[in-house]
Design a protein around this motif. Structure first.
Motif, mmCIF file in Angstrom:
data_model
loop_
_atom_site.group_PDB
_atom_site.id
_atom_site.type_symbol
_atom_site.label_atom_id
_atom_site.label_comp_id
_atom_site.label_asym_id
_atom_site.label_seq_id
_atom_site.Cartn_x
_atom_site.Cartn_y
_atom_site.Cartn_z
ATOM 1 N N TYR A 170 -84.333 17.881 -9.455
ATOM 2 C CA TYR A 170 -84.570 16.460 -9.718
ATOM 3 C C TYR A 170 -83.558 15.943 -10.750
ATOM 4 C CZ TYR A 170 -86.936 12.164 -11.083
ATOM 5 O OH TYR A 170 -87.218 10.862 -11.360
ATOM 6 N N ALA A 171 -83.346 16.765 -11.770
ATOM 7 C CA ALA A 171 -82.424 16.355 -12.830
ATOM 8 C C ALA A 171 -81.006 16.177 -12.290
ATOM 9 C CB ALA A 171 -82.427 17.390 -13.955
ATOM 10 N N HIS A 192 -80.537 13.125 -10.159
ATOM 11 C CA HIS A 192 -80.593 11.832 -10.827
ATOM 12 C C HIS A 192 -79.565 11.687 -11.949
ATOM 13 C CE1 HIS A 192 -84.273 11.787 -8.530
ATOM 14 N NE2 HIS A 192 -84.238 10.477 -8.636
ATOM 15 N N GLN A 193 -78.548 12.531 -11.958
ATOM 16 C CA GLN A 193 -77.503 12.389 -12.959
ATOM 17 C C GLN A 193 -76.293 11.711 -12.331
ATOM 18 O OE1 GLN A 193 -76.890 16.183 -14.968
ATOM 19 N NE2 GLN A 193 -79.073 16.503 -14.843
ATOM 20 N N LEU A 241 -73.381 10.966 -13.415
ATOM 21 C CA LEU A 241 -72.048 11.553 -13.661
ATOM 22 C C LEU A 241 -71.749 12.712 -12.717
ATOM 23 C CD1 LEU A 241 -71.246 11.707 -17.485
ATOM 24 C CD2 LEU A 241 -69.972 10.581 -15.676
ATOM 25 N N VAL A 242 -72.772 13.466 -12.413
ATOM 26 C CA VAL A 242 -72.597 14.589 -11.478
ATOM 27 C C VAL A 242 -72.217 14.050 -10.099
ATOM 28 C CG1 VAL A 242 -73.743 16.558 -10.382
ATOM 29 C CG2 VAL A 242 -74.232 16.014 -12.751
ATOM 30 N N SER A 299 -68.655 12.659 -10.191
ATOM 31 C CA SER A 299 -67.672 13.746 -10.154
ATOM 32 C C SER A 299 -67.512 14.282 -8.728
ATOM 33 C CB SER A 299 -68.120 14.857 -11.103
ATOM 34 O OG SER A 299 -67.379 16.013 -10.899
ATOM 35 N N LEU A 314 -65.696 11.732 -6.638
ATOM 36 C CA LEU A 314 -64.276 11.687 -7.020
ATOM 37 C C LEU A 314 -63.507 12.852 -6.401
ATOM 38 C CD1 LEU A 314 -63.111 10.835 -10.607
ATOM 39 C CD2 LEU A 314 -61.887 12.481 -9.262
ATOM 40 N N LYS A 315 -64.127 14.030 -6.478
ATOM 41 C CA LYS A 315 -63.468 15.216 -5.906
ATOM 42 C C LYS A 315 -63.282 15.079 -4.394
ATOM 43 C CE LYS A 315 -64.936 18.424 -9.465
ATOM 44 N NZ LYS A 315 -66.029 19.317 -9.874
ATOM 45 N N ASP A 356 -76.596 4.929 -19.211
ATOM 46 C CA ASP A 356 -77.153 6.019 -20.014
ATOM 47 C C ASP A 356 -76.285 6.334 -21.229
ATOM 48 O OD1 ASP A 356 -79.249 6.317 -18.267
ATOM 49 O OD2 ASP A 356 -78.196 7.774 -17.018
ATOM 50 N N ASP A 360 -65.287 8.905 -22.504
ATOM 51 C CA ASP A 360 -64.897 9.680 -21.321
ATOM 52 C C ASP A 360 -65.296 8.965 -20.027
ATOM 53 O OD1 ASP A 360 -63.724 12.136 -22.355
ATOM 54 O OD2 ASP A 360 -65.694 12.502 -23.209
ATOM 55 N N VAL A 361 -66.448 8.331 -20.085
ATOM 56 C CA VAL A 361 -66.937 7.621 -18.897
ATOM 57 C C VAL A 361 -66.042 6.412 -18.605
ATOM 58 C CG1 VAL A 361 -68.912 6.382 -17.909
ATOM 59 C CG2 VAL A 361 -69.296 8.418 -19.285
ATOM 60 N N MET A 376 -62.776 7.581 -17.089
ATOM 61 C CA MET A 376 -62.945 7.894 -15.668
ATOM 62 C C MET A 376 -62.985 6.594 -14.853
ATOM 63 S SD MET A 376 -66.026 10.269 -14.324
ATOM 64 C CE MET A 376 -66.061 11.137 -12.784
ATOM 65 N N ILE A 384 -66.059 16.366 -19.103
ATOM 66 C CA ILE A 384 -66.931 15.392 -19.759
ATOM 67 C C ILE A 384 -68.254 16.075 -20.080
ATOM 68 C CG2 ILE A 384 -68.086 13.154 -19.620
ATOM 69 C CD1 ILE A 384 -66.104 12.226 -17.636
ATOM 70 N N TYR A 413 -71.951 16.035 -21.048
ATOM 71 C CA TYR A 413 -72.929 14.962 -20.892
ATOM 72 C C TYR A 413 -74.317 15.480 -21.205
ATOM 73 C CZ TYR A 413 -74.533 16.969 -16.500
ATOM 74 O OH TYR A 413 -75.061 17.805 -15.561
ATOM 75 N N TYR A 447 -78.400 14.784 -20.157
ATOM 76 C CA TYR A 447 -79.315 14.110 -19.246
ATOM 77 C C TYR A 447 -80.543 13.690 -20.029
ATOM 78 C CZ TYR A 447 -82.907 13.406 -15.790
ATOM 79 O OH TYR A 447 -83.932 12.874 -15.068
ATOM 80 N N GLU A 448 -80.824 12.430 -19.979
ATOM 81 C CA GLU A 448 -81.957 11.915 -20.737
ATOM 82 C C GLU A 448 -83.108 11.622 -19.784
ATOM 83 O OE1 GLU A 448 -82.939 8.169 -23.644
ATOM 84 O OE2 GLU A 448 -80.860 8.712 -23.274
ATOM 85 N N ARG A 495 -86.341 9.984 -19.541
ATOM 86 C CA ARG A 495 -87.028 8.998 -20.369
ATOM 87 C C ARG A 495 -88.556 9.090 -20.279
ATOM 88 N NH1 ARG A 495 -82.893 4.148 -18.919
ATOM 89 N NH2 ARG A 495 -81.244 4.820 -20.302
ATOM 90 N N ILE A 546 -69.328 18.004 -16.686
ATOM 91 C CA ILE A 546 -68.727 17.871 -15.364
ATOM 92 C C ILE A 546 -67.213 17.960 -15.535
ATOM 93 C CG2 ILE A 546 -70.559 16.452 -14.371
ATOM 94 C CD1 ILE A 546 -68.319 14.137 -14.674
ATOM 95 N N GLU A 547 -66.555 18.285 -14.478
ATOM 96 C CA GLU A 547 -65.098 18.423 -14.522
ATOM 97 C C GLU A 547 -64.469 17.656 -13.367
ATOM 98 O OE1 GLU A 547 -64.840 22.947 -16.371
ATOM 99 O OE2 GLU A 547 -64.095 22.543 -14.350
ATOM 100 N N TYR A 548 -63.316 17.104 -13.618
ATOM 101 C CA TYR A 548 -62.504 16.572 -12.528
ATOM 102 C C TYR A 548 -61.042 16.743 -12.906
ATOM 103 C CZ TYR A 548 -61.950 12.255 -15.309
ATOM 104 O OH TYR A 548 -61.655 11.345 -16.291
#
Lengths: 101, 205
Positions: free
Chosen positions: A14-15, A18-19, A21-22, A25, A28-29, A46, A52-53, A56, B103, B105, B107-108, B110, B151-153
């Motif tokens: 679930y985590a 719902h991320q 950035l993952v 990424s 993007l790849k 978030d 960094d964000v 990107m 990057i 990061y 994870y929050e 909530r 994460i990486e790119y």
């Protein structure tokens, strides 16, 4: 015990799911820059001060020829960047994009 | 006071950005042509020299210069009707399309609040009296923060040093270094060299 393992795996999946950035990424790849941008925009909610964000985001906008949006992203990157290296990179992009507009 | 401060900041910023070295006594208004010398490949990529030179001539053409390629190994940029000729050399200092960006990061989670409402009602036929009951329960999950993931790119990075010599005297009249980053190598080279060409164009205007 089985329940605990199931809950742990479910929570982890679930985590990851719902991320943003993952997801960004991964997109993007795969070369799906517009899709990646959508997730980066979600990620900003978030982490609104994560340079960094914004970096990107700036790179993605440049890749799809959106110089005005890229310029905005790089300016925010500069604002929140903490390292001199990133400040230099942001300044170079800002200068280059400003000349092109 | 504020105006003076802004002017100072502007010039400071400009001087930091503009790292060019220029022979201020050289007359850039008396130039006929600029010859682009062959460029050595970067160790990371065979044929990168030829690729960079092609993108360089492309940018000269794109930004208003006449490009003459009678000798493919020594393209000429037509500058004007002057008498001096210049040589442009380029050294590729950096060329990578796999610069890993990490990057970190967090994870929050909530948390969430779950409210359950149970409502029951009983109505008997023929009777006006009815009974109803309602119960609610609230469950609050506080959430948490998971940190330590990343994460990486990969991105491309290109760096070049451009130098202009007077062809007759051999004296160095202008030089600067440029670098740029981007997601695609060819586009990154293009923008990096565009910045160089735009600066060179200012010498002759």
């Amino acid at each position: 015990m089985k329940k605990l393992i199931f809950i742990s795996i479910f929570s982890l999946l679930y985590a990851i799911e719902h991320q943003p950035l993952v997801k960004a990424s991964a997109a993007l790849k795969a070369g799906m820059y517009k899709e990646a941008l959508r997730h980066v925009t979600d990620a900003q909610k978030d982490a609104p001060t994560n340079s960094d964000v914004y970096r990107m985001q700036g790179l993605l906008h440049e890749a799809i020829d959106e110089p005005e949006q890229a310029l905005r992203a790089w300016k925010r990157c500069l604002k929140f960047s903490k390292t001199q290296e990133m400040k230099n990179e942001a300044n170079i992009h800002i200068q280059s994009l400003s000349e092109g507009l | 006071m504020n105006k003076s401060y802004l002017i100072f900041v502007f010039f400071l910023t400009f001087s930091c950005w503009s790292g060019q070295a220029i022979n201020t006594t050289y007359n850039f208004n008396n130039i006929q042509s600029l010859e682009i010398e062959s460029i050595e490949d970067h160790s990371n990529l065979p044929s990168s020299g030829e690729m960079v030179r092609s993108i360089l001539t492309h940018n000269f053409l794109k930004y208003g210069f006449d490009v003459i390629e009678t000798d493919i190994d020594a393209p000429l940029i037509d500058i004007g009707s002057g008498e001096q000729n210049l040589k442009l050399s380029c050294i590729i200092t950096e060329l990578t399309d796999s610069d890993v960006i990490v990057i970190p990061y967090r994870y929050e989670d909530r948390g969430y609040t779950k409210t359950t409402l149970n409502q029951t009602s009983e109505t008997e036929k023929g009777k006006e009296d009815s009974e109803s009951s309602a119960t609610s329960s609230t469950e609050t999950h506080s959430g948490g923060i998971t940190q330590g993931s990343r994460i990486e790119y990969t991105q491309s990075r290109v760096g070049v040093i451009l130098k202009i010599h007077d062809k007759n005297s051999g004296s160095l009249v202008w030089s600067n270094s440029f670098w740029y980053s981007g997601l695609e190598l060819q586009k990154t080279i293009d923008i990096c060299l565009k910045n160089g060409v735009l600066q060179i164009r200012k010498l002759f205007s």
